[in-house]
Design a protein around this motif. Structure first.
Motif, PDB file in Angstrom:
ATOM      1  N   ALA A   1      -7.438 -11.966   0.248  1.00  0.00           N
ATOM      2  CA  ALA A   1      -7.198 -10.516   0.203  1.00  0.00           C
ATOM      3  C   ALA A   1      -7.277  -9.875   1.589  1.00  0.00           C
ATOM      4  N   TYR A   2      -7.826 -10.573   2.572  1.00  0.00           N
ATOM      5  CA  TYR A   2      -7.922 -10.072   3.958  1.00  0.00           C
ATOM      6  C   TYR A   2      -8.579  -8.687   4.016  1.00  0.00           C
TER       7      TYR A   2
ATOM      8  N   ASN B   1       1.177 -10.527   8.975  1.00  0.00           N
ATOM      9  CA  ASN B   1       2.222 -10.727   7.980  1.00  0.00           C
ATOM     10  C   ASN B   1       2.923 -12.084   8.199  1.00  0.00           C
ATOM     11  N   ARG B   2       4.211 -12.181   7.853  1.00  0.00           N
ATOM     12  CA  ARG B   2       4.820 -13.509   7.692  1.00  0.00           C
ATOM     13  C   ARG B   2       5.713 -13.932   8.852  1.00  0.00           C
TER      14      ARG B   2
ATOM     15  N   LEU C   1       1.332 -16.953   7.035  1.00  0.00           N
ATOM     16  CA  LEU C   1       0.866 -15.609   6.647  1.00  0.00           C
ATOM     17  C   LEU C   1      -0.363 -15.246   7.479  1.00  0.00           C
ATOM     18  N   HIS C   2      -0.306 -14.061   8.093  1.00  0.00           N
ATOM     19  CA  HIS C   2      -1.443 -13.520   8.847  1.00  0.00           C
ATOM     20  C   HIS C   2      -2.040 -14.539   9.822  1.00  0.00           C
TER      21      HIS C   2
ATOM     22  N   HIS D   1      -6.257  -4.803   8.155  1.00  0.00           N
ATOM     23  CA  HIS D   1      -5.855  -4.927   6.756  1.00  0.00           C
ATOM     24  C   HIS D   1      -6.825  -4.211   5.802  1.00  0.00           C
TER      25      HIS D   1
ATOM     26  N   TYR E   1      -8.125  -1.803   2.954  1.00  0.00           N
ATOM     27  CA  TYR E   1      -7.618  -1.159   1.748  1.00  0.00           C
ATOM     28  C   TYR E   1      -8.391   0.146   1.595  1.00  0.00           C
TER      29      TYR E   1
ATOM     30  N   ASN F   1       5.070  -3.582  -0.755  1.00  0.00           N
ATOM     31  CA  ASN F   1       4.581  -4.598   0.184  1.00  0.00           C
ATOM     32  C   ASN F   1       5.638  -4.653   1.288  1.00  0.00           C
TER      33      ASN F   1
ATOM     34  N   HIS G   1       3.006  -1.078   7.542  1.00  0.00           N
ATOM     35  CA  HIS G   1       3.247  -1.895   6.351  1.00  0.00           C
ATOM     36  C   HIS G   1       2.401  -1.331   5.212  1.00  0.00           C
TER      37      HIS G   1
ATOM     38  N   GLU H   1      -0.923  -0.823   7.247  1.00  0.00           N
ATOM     39  CA  GLU H   1      -1.126  -1.747   8.356  1.00  0.00           C
ATOM     40  C   GLU H   1      -0.143  -1.409   9.474  1.00  0.00           C
TER      41      GLU H   1
HETATM   42  C1  GLA Z   1      -0.142  -8.556   3.269  1.00  0.00           C
HETATM   43  C2  GLA Z   1       1.029  -9.161   2.647  1.00  0.00           C
HETATM   44  C3  GLA Z   1       0.863  -9.245   1.167  1.00  0.00           C
HETATM   45  C4  GLA Z   1      -0.398  -9.977   0.800  1.00  0.00           C
HETATM   46  C5  GLA Z   1      -1.558  -9.349   1.504  1.00  0.00           C
HETATM   47  C6  GLA Z   1      -2.833 -10.125   1.363  1.00  0.00           C
HETATM   48  O1  GLA Z   1      -0.218  -7.204   3.155  1.00  0.00           O
HETATM   49  O2  GLA Z   1       2.232  -8.515   2.996  1.00  0.00           O
HETATM   50  O3  GLA Z   1       1.977  -9.873   0.596  1.00  0.00           O
HETATM   51  O4  GLA Z   1      -0.286 -11.320   1.189  1.00  0.00           O
HETATM   52  O5  GLA Z   1      -1.311  -9.245   2.884  1.00  0.00           O
HETATM   53  O6  GLA Z   1      -3.204 -10.329   0.060  1.00  0.00           O
END
Ligand code: GLA
Length: 381
Positions: free
Chosen positions: A99-100, A110-111, A136-137, A206, A208, A278, A312, A340
């Motif tokens: 969940a970062y 991100n990717r 990812l990340h 990141h 929330y 997302n 983001h 983000e």
């Molecule tokens: C980012 C990605 C999401 C998800 C979250 C972590 O925001 O874009 O798709 O992977 O990180 O859960």
């Protein structure tokens, strides 16, 4: 407060270079910085926790992931709540890795498609931590999983990290610093990084947010505006298709404040793929706040200012109730949302996106400010 490329006369400008700082007034509230232990990792590395307090905001930070762990801010009656999704313990964060939560994401937020980059004609395979296919990340052991070195400042904490040459596949030893400072009702995050060889880098935070308090339900009653005329559509792997699409006449038009629940309830294939938003939004100008999030119930308002060209929006569609916050309540879908600030996902493969290429010795600097205020009337934004 506003963002500017050039300093306004009479304003306080941080020591960051022109174009990489948010212009702000001189703070009046004095900040206290406390530090204690937050347990240790299975490797034995000990983790520190910090609390910044200035009588308006109280911010918790931890050195594991240079993480924003909590942020207590007043509602319209003056009552504080913690607006950040987090965990009570270090093992909670380790279990919630995917969940970062509140983490600094890097070396590349991100990717990156197909877990590889080409730099100056050389192909570098990267850690393929998303389904064995994509990065990812920053990879399996990204910056969110590292224990950063911490230095306390008069008004905040500076975290620093050395990411070795070849870390998660990326070339160049990268020295990164993330500085959190309290400035009256604002939290400022400053990023600075430099590599000894050409590389790519793109750091973000990141966190929330839930402006009615973590664990208090979903963000569906919140309203959000984003100063973006365009966004980046994604494919089934959540990777940008490469298109920079206008928001006009789409559910991605947040130029005027909209209620999140209403937008999330729309029947749209982009929302279905992502279980909500997302997506990266392309910020129109640095002269406007990037985003404004409001909670009509509590009167809390968060304004995001940034020198980065993108933001983001992730509405936590993949939270499934398995993580419990400090409140003890589980975090389900839409329990918070992330804003983000960053350059764009998969930029190394998309030459039309702002560059994330970092030359040897070039210092990259950016700043993002989260400003907390309150409003009396439901229609304010
Ligand atoms: C980012 C990605 C999401 C998800 C979250 C972590 O925001 O874009 O798709 O992977 O990180 O859960």
């Amino acid at each position: 407060m506003r963002i500017a490329k050039h300093a306004d006369e009479g304003s306080f400008v941080s020591s960051l270079c022109e174009g990489a700082s948010v212009v702000m007034q001189e703070p009046t509230a004095k900040v206290s910085v406390l530090c204690d232990g937050f347990g240790s990792l299975p490797t034995g590395e000990s983790v520190q926790r910090f609390v910044l307090e200035n009588g308006i905001l109280s911010v918790g930070l931890i050195s594991h992931g240079a993480r924003l762990a909590s942020l207590w801010a007043p509602d319209r009656t003056g009552k504080r709540a913690n607006l950040i999704l987090g965990c009570e313990t270090l093992s909670g964060y380790l279990n919630a890795h995917d969940a970062y939560l509140g983490a600094t994401c890097g070396r590349f937020a991100n990717r990156i498609a197909e877990a590889s980059i080409e730099i100056d004609g050389i192909l570098y395979p990267l850690s393929a931590n998303e389904n064995g296919l994509h990065t990812l990340h920053g990879g399996a052991l990204g910056f969110d999983s590292r224990v950063w070195k911490a230095t306390t400042l008069e008004d905040g904490v500076r975290f620093s990290l050395v990411s070795e040459d070849g870390d998660q596949g990326f070339p160049g030893t990268l020295h990164a610093e993330v500085t959190y400072r309290l400035c009256d009702g604002s939290l400022r995050i400053q990023y600075e990084y430099v590599s000894d060889r050409p590389t790519v880098a793109n750091l973000t935070n990141h966190a929330y947010f839930n402006l009615s308090g973590e664990g208090s339900g979903t963000i569906c009653e919140h309203t959000l505006s984003i100063a973006a005329r365009a966004f980046l559509p994604v494919d089934e792997s959540f990777l940008p298709t490469g298109e920079i699409a206008p928001v006009e006449n789409t559910i991605f038009d947040f130029r005027r404040a909209v209620a999140m629940g209403e937008r999330l309830g729309r029947n749209d294939s982009q929302l279905q793929i992502n279980r909500g938003f997302n997506h990266t939004f392309v910020l129109a100008t640095q002269d406007l706040p990037a985003a404004v999030l409001c909670c009509p119930l509590t009167g809390r308002k968060m304004t995001v200012l940034t020198t980065e060209p993108g933001i983001h929006l992730y509405t936590a569609g993949f939270l499934d109730g398995s993580i419990h916050g400090p409140s003890g309540r589980p975090y389900g879908k839409e329990a918070g949302l992330c804003l983000e600030t960053q350059r764009f996902p998969d930029s190394p493969h998309q030459p039309q996106f702002p560059s994330t290429y970092l030359r040897a010795g070039e210092v990259y600097r950016s700043e993002t400010v989260f400003e907390f205020t309150t409003f009396e009337f439901q229609d304010e934004n």
